[in-house]
Write a protein that holds these residues in place. Sequence first.
Motif, PDB file in Angstrom:
ATOM      1  N   UNK A 223       0.804  -1.218   0.000  1.00 34.75           N
ATOM      2  CA  UNK A 223       0.000   0.000   0.000  1.00 34.75           C
ATOM      3  C   UNK A 223       0.839   1.270   0.000  1.00 34.75           C
ATOM      4  N   UNK A 224       2.075   1.171   0.469  1.00 33.05           N
ATOM      5  CA  UNK A 224       2.919   2.370   0.476  1.00 33.05           C
ATOM      6  C   UNK A 224       4.351   2.075   0.048  1.00 33.05           C
ATOM      7  N   UNK A 225       4.583   0.857  -0.436  1.00 33.44           N
ATOM      8  CA  UNK A 225       5.909   0.460  -0.918  1.00 33.44           C
ATOM      9  C   UNK A 225       6.967   0.593   0.173  1.00 33.44           C
ATOM     10  N   UNK A 226       6.555   0.356   1.423  1.00 38.16           N
ATOM     11  CA  UNK A 226       7.487   0.401   2.550  1.00 38.16           C
ATOM     12  C   UNK A 226       7.447  -0.947   3.250  1.00 38.16           C
ATOM     13  N   UNK A 227       8.594  -1.616   3.303  1.00 37.93           N
ATOM     14  CA  UNK A 227       8.669  -2.980   3.816  1.00 37.93           C
ATOM     15  C   UNK A 227       8.572  -2.996   5.338  1.00 37.93           C
ATOM     16  N   UNK A 228       7.456  -3.526   5.847  1.00 35.45           N
ATOM     17  CA  UNK A 228       7.229  -3.557   7.295  1.00 35.45           C
ATOM     18  C   UNK A 228       8.252  -4.415   8.016  1.00 35.45           C
ATOM     19  N   UNK A 229       8.743  -5.438   7.355  1.00 36.44           N
ATOM     20  CA  UNK A 229       9.669  -6.358   7.996  1.00 36.44           C
ATOM     21  C   UNK A 229      11.130  -5.961   7.829  1.00 36.44           C
ATOM     22  N   UNK A 230      11.347  -4.795   7.181  1.00 35.67           N
ATOM     23  CA  UNK A 230      12.696  -4.253   7.109  1.00 35.67           C
ATOM     24  C   UNK A 230      12.726  -2.797   7.583  1.00 35.67           C
ATOM     25  N   UNK A 231      11.777  -2.470   8.482  1.00 35.27           N
ATOM     26  CA  UNK A 231      11.855  -1.189   9.171  1.00 35.27           C
ATOM     27  C   UNK A 231      10.969  -0.082   8.650  1.00 35.27           C
ATOM     28  N   UNK A 232      10.124  -0.348   7.647  1.00 36.17           N
ATOM     29  CA  UNK A 232       9.402   0.759   7.035  1.00 36.17           C
ATOM     30  C   UNK A 232       7.904   0.778   7.243  1.00 36.17           C
ATOM     31  N   UNK A 233       7.372   0.056   8.230  1.00 32.26           N
ATOM     32  CA  UNK A 233       5.921  -0.069   8.389  1.00 32.26           C
ATOM     33  C   UNK A 233       5.224   1.290   8.442  1.00 32.26           C
ATOM     34  N   UNK A 234       4.228   1.486   7.573  1.00 35.83           N
ATOM     35  CA  UNK A 234       3.459   2.734   7.565  1.00 35.83           C
ATOM     36  C   UNK A 234       2.133   2.568   8.306  1.00 35.83           C
ATOM     37  N   UNK A 235       1.973   1.473   9.042  1.00 35.04           N
ATOM     38  CA  UNK A 235       0.756   1.165   9.804  1.00 35.04           C
ATOM     39  C   UNK A 235      -0.493   1.285   8.938  1.00 35.04           C
ATOM     40  N   UNK A 236      -0.435   0.638   7.789  1.00 33.17           N
ATOM     41  CA  UNK A 236      -1.577   0.669   6.860  1.00 33.17           C
ATOM     42  C   UNK A 236      -2.846   0.150   7.507  1.00 33.17           C
ATOM     43  N   UNK A 237      -2.711  -0.760   8.480  1.00 32.72           N
ATOM     44  CA  UNK A 237      -3.893  -1.318   9.133  1.00 32.72           C
ATOM     45  C   UNK A 237      -4.680  -0.258   9.882  1.00 32.72           C
ATOM     46  N   UNK A 238      -4.011   0.812  10.298  1.00 31.70           N
ATOM     47  CA  UNK A 238      -4.693   1.845  11.074  1.00 31.70           C
ATOM     48  C   UNK A 238      -5.227   2.985  10.209  1.00 31.70           C
ATOM     49  N   UNK A 239      -5.076   2.871   8.891  1.00 31.85           N
ATOM     50  CA  UNK A 239      -5.683   3.864   8.013  1.00 31.85           C
ATOM     51  C   UNK A 239      -7.204   3.728   8.086  1.00 31.85           C
ATOM     52  N   UNK A 240      -7.899   4.725   7.566  1.00 27.78           N
ATOM     53  CA  UNK A 240      -9.357   4.695   7.555  1.00 27.78           C
ATOM     54  C   UNK A 240      -9.852   4.052   6.261  1.00 27.78           C
ATOM     55  N   UNK A 241     -10.749   3.093   6.403  1.00 33.40           N
ATOM     56  CA  UNK A 241     -11.264   2.357   5.258  1.00 33.40           C
ATOM     57  C   UNK A 241     -12.791   2.446   5.215  1.00 33.40           C
ATOM     58  N   UNK A 242     -13.333   2.210   4.059  1.00 29.29           N
ATOM     59  CA  UNK A 242     -14.784   2.148   3.911  1.00 29.29           C
ATOM     60  C   UNK A 242     -15.118   1.240   2.742  1.00 29.29           C
ATOM     61  N   UNK A 243     -16.367   0.828   2.654  1.00 28.08           N
ATOM     62  CA  UNK A 243     -16.862   0.063   1.522  1.00 28.08           C
ATOM     63  C   UNK A 243     -17.642   1.012   0.627  1.00 28.08           C
ATOM     64  N   UNK A 244     -17.403   0.944  -0.672  1.00 23.76           N
ATOM     65  CA  UNK A 244     -18.030   1.866  -1.606  1.00 23.76           C
ATOM     66  C   UNK A 244     -18.852   1.124  -2.654  1.00 23.76           C
ATOM     67  N   UNK A 245     -19.994   1.720  -3.020  1.00 19.87           N
ATOM     68  CA  UNK A 245     -20.720   1.311  -4.211  1.00 19.87           C
ATOM     69  C   UNK A 245     -20.299   2.240  -5.334  1.00 19.87           C
ATOM     70  N   UNK A 246     -20.326   1.765  -6.542  1.00 19.99           N
ATOM     71  CA  UNK A 246     -20.028   2.645  -7.679  1.00 19.99           C
ATOM     72  C   UNK A 246     -21.228   3.574  -7.909  1.00 19.99           C
ATOM     73  N   UNK A 247     -21.043   4.826  -8.334  1.00 18.62           N
ATOM     74  CA  UNK A 247     -19.737   5.448  -8.508  1.00 18.62           C
ATOM     75  C   UNK A 247     -19.161   5.908  -7.166  1.00 18.62           C
ATOM     76  N   UNK A 248     -17.840   6.131  -7.122  1.00 25.10           N
ATOM     77  CA  UNK A 248     -17.183   6.578  -5.912  1.00 25.10           C
ATOM     78  C   UNK A 248     -17.549   8.031  -5.612  1.00 25.10           C
ATOM     79  N   UNK A 249     -17.237   8.437  -4.394  1.00 26.47           N
ATOM     80  CA  UNK A 249     -17.370   9.854  -4.043  1.00 26.47           C
ATOM     81  C   UNK A 249     -18.773  10.308  -3.733  1.00 26.47           C
ATOM     82  N   UNK A 250     -19.694   9.378  -3.465  1.00 30.08           N
ATOM     83  CA  UNK A 250     -21.078   9.753  -3.216  1.00 30.08           C
ATOM     84  C   UNK A 250     -21.433   9.813  -1.735  1.00 30.08           C
ATOM     85  N   UNK A 251     -20.425   9.610  -0.852  1.00 28.12           N
ATOM     86  CA  UNK A 251     -20.729   9.581   0.572  1.00 28.12           C
ATOM     87  C   UNK A 251     -21.174  10.943   1.077  1.00 28.12           C
TER      88      UNK A 251
END
Length: 426
Positions: free
Chosen positions: A186-214
Amino acid sequence: MQKNYTRPEVLSPAGTLEKLKVAIEYGADAVYIGGQAYGLRSRAGNFTFEEMAEGVAFAREHGAKVYVAANMVTHEGNEKGAGEWFRTLRDIGISAVIVSDPALIAICAAEAPGLPIHLSTQSSATNYETLEFWKNQGLERVVLAREVSMEELAEIRKHTDVEIEAFVHGAMCISYSGRCVLSNYMSMRDANRGGCSQSCRWKYDLYDMPFGQRKSIEGQVEEEFSMSAVDMSMIEHIPDMIENGVNSLKIEGRMKSIHYVSTVSMVYKKAIDAYLESPETFEAIKQELVDELWKVAQRELDTGFYYETPDENKQLFGARRKIPEYKFVGEVVSFDSETMVATIRQRNVIKKGDVIEFYGPGFRHYETTVQNLRNDEGPVDRAPNPMEILYIDVPQAVEPGDMIRKSGAGLINLYSENGKAQTVRA
């Protein structure tokens, strides 16, 4: 009569030299740091060899130890120079290295004899046969996987004399023992070689098409789902850790503030002292220990895998159910006992009339109101500039190195009843 238990060490995180000194002054028996190679926190204030030497000298003066985390997963070529690096750590006086990769373990054992090796939690040790295996490879301590239950920990202790280090406080990884590749993709940073960007803690949502209608609610953006685990806290269960023979109680957080490091180190040290005095002493102050931990910024707290497998209620999916109520605002530089004036270094906004709490090593603390606030130019009503030197009158003695926090100034929840909205800092 209280059984004669072995005293476990308080092992605190030290992302910088300043944090190393603070952790030790506030009760840590040992600290773990990162060097400029082979670690898993590339964004922490990783230590140069010169800083390590200064940290080791400071630790020795206070009867403490310094460990270095070298727990990356090596790919071809990453191991080059490791032997010389480990020898340098040994010669500086580092007490042990924390390693997960078998290649680095072999290199350290062969090329830096005399430098103790501890097995990192990244290796996912979950049974006593594994501890015995690593003992036969020359390792003297194993950091258990966070997924080990208290029942399993007790069984491990019965069957091996290898030193056990176990996490008791701090962030929990959403992946098994920290072995995750979300960040890689997700960010091209290797978590197992020191670069974890904590992608798991980003904010996520489920979207129906089209995007941007929230749609937003009352002008506020909705709080989307994430994979953010709550933090661990075993402060109420220190008796279980001690009775089951854990040698080292490990606190996570090399990237946390000196406010966090000082508070958590002090609290766990106090908890150990209290229980070793007597179970009754521990029970008498247990709630006070819990309350003290909630004065620092952190996520909600739980006991991880020790007593049950965490379910969806042990993740952060919206409104926090509990939030810290204090903000770190400064530290004491000096104190004049004749004038009762404290010289402080400001860290966050402090105002005349603020209710503040001083706290220091040994679980010392008291509240007062900011009076006669001034800087070198004279009286001020509000001091907004970080690291400014200020002076305040105090009703009782404080000591250099004491911390100052302001009550009623932590995180505020702005959630409506349906759990939507956001969290802000006052």
